[in-house]
Scaffold this motif. Structure first.
Motif, short mmCIF file in Angstrom:
data_model
loop_
_atom_site.label_atom_id
_atom_site.label_comp_id
_atom_site.label_asym_id
_atom_site.label_seq_id
_atom_site.Cartn_x
_atom_site.Cartn_y
_atom_site.Cartn_z
N ALA A 142 20.53 12.29 77.35
CA ALA A 142 20.44 11.02 76.62
C ALA A 142 21.07 11.16 75.24
O ALA A 142 21.11 12.25 74.68
N LYS B 180 18.22 3.21 82.71
CA LYS B 180 19.32 3.68 81.86
C LYS B 180 18.87 4.08 80.47
O LYS B 180 19.70 4.27 79.58
N SER B 181 17.55 4.20 80.26
CA SER B 181 17.06 4.65 78.96
C SER B 181 15.76 5.41 79.16
O SER B 181 15.12 5.31 80.20
N THR B 182 15.38 6.17 78.14
CA THR B 182 14.14 6.93 78.23
C THR B 182 12.95 5.99 78.16
O THR B 182 13.05 4.87 77.65
N ARG C 293 19.33 6.17 74.96
CA ARG C 293 20.16 5.64 76.05
C ARG C 293 20.72 6.80 76.86
O ARG C 293 21.27 7.74 76.32
N LEU C 294 20.59 6.71 78.18
CA LEU C 294 21.03 7.78 79.07
C LEU C 294 22.53 7.75 79.30
O LEU C 294 23.15 6.69 79.25
N ALA D 298 22.59 6.93 84.89
CA ALA D 298 21.31 6.30 85.24
C ALA D 298 20.50 7.28 86.08
O ALA D 298 21.03 8.21 86.68
N ALA E 190 19.25 7.13 70.34
CA ALA E 190 18.57 5.90 70.64
C ALA E 190 17.92 5.87 72.04
O ALA E 190 17.46 4.84 72.46
#
Length: 149
Positions: A84, A123-125, A89-90, A93, A87
């Motif tokens: 990641a 697509k994000s933590t 964001r990965l 996915a 922020a």
């Protein structure tokens, strides 16, 4: 339209042993090459009956197993590590294969990646809930925590 006998479960189409009508291109380019279905003929009617009988016997036995597996999955915490950026964001996915391997690492019963359903792409933590189709009557919810690697 082609008439086929399904040999494996196809989401949205049917279970093994079902006789379905699909478009020629779908049958020729997807179902038959992947051995998910065979062309229907009168000779296969006896095989359809055998497949349905075997499926019925398995369903009764697997219903109790599916309920036990659902309880075990709900009790386990699943953590997926992914690359990641700042922020949260990965890069890419989280896939169903990633979740299936994380479930196995957590000590929960093994889950087939094709049975895992993710609503929106991850697509994000953060924490997410995904469902697993264990049986036509049993679906388990898994809490997945995505952390930066």
């Amino acid at each position: 339209m082609s008439k086929l006998i399904l040999t494996h479960e196809v989401t949205g189409l049917g279970e093994p042993g079902d006789v379905v009508d699909v478009k020629d291109g779908y049958a020729r380019n997807y179902l038959i090459p992947r051995n998910l279905a065979t062309p229907w003929t009168k000779g296969y009617e006896s095989q359809v009956a055998a497949i349905r009988k075997a499926r019925k016997a398995r369903e009764i036995a697997t219903l109790d197993e599916a309920k036990a597996t659902a309880d075990a999955l709900a009790a386990k915490a699943v953590v997926v590590k992914a690359k990641a950026g700042e922020a949260g964001r990965l890069f890419g996915a989280v896939t169903t294969a990633d979740i299936a391997s994380a479930v196995a690492e957590a000590g929960a019963p093994a889950v087939d990646k094709r049975k895992i359903e993710i609503g929106q792409p991850i697509k994000s933590t953060g924490e997410y809930t995904v469902s697993v189709r264990l049986h036509p009557e049993v679906s388990a919810k898994i809490a997945v925590k995505v952390v930066a690697a």
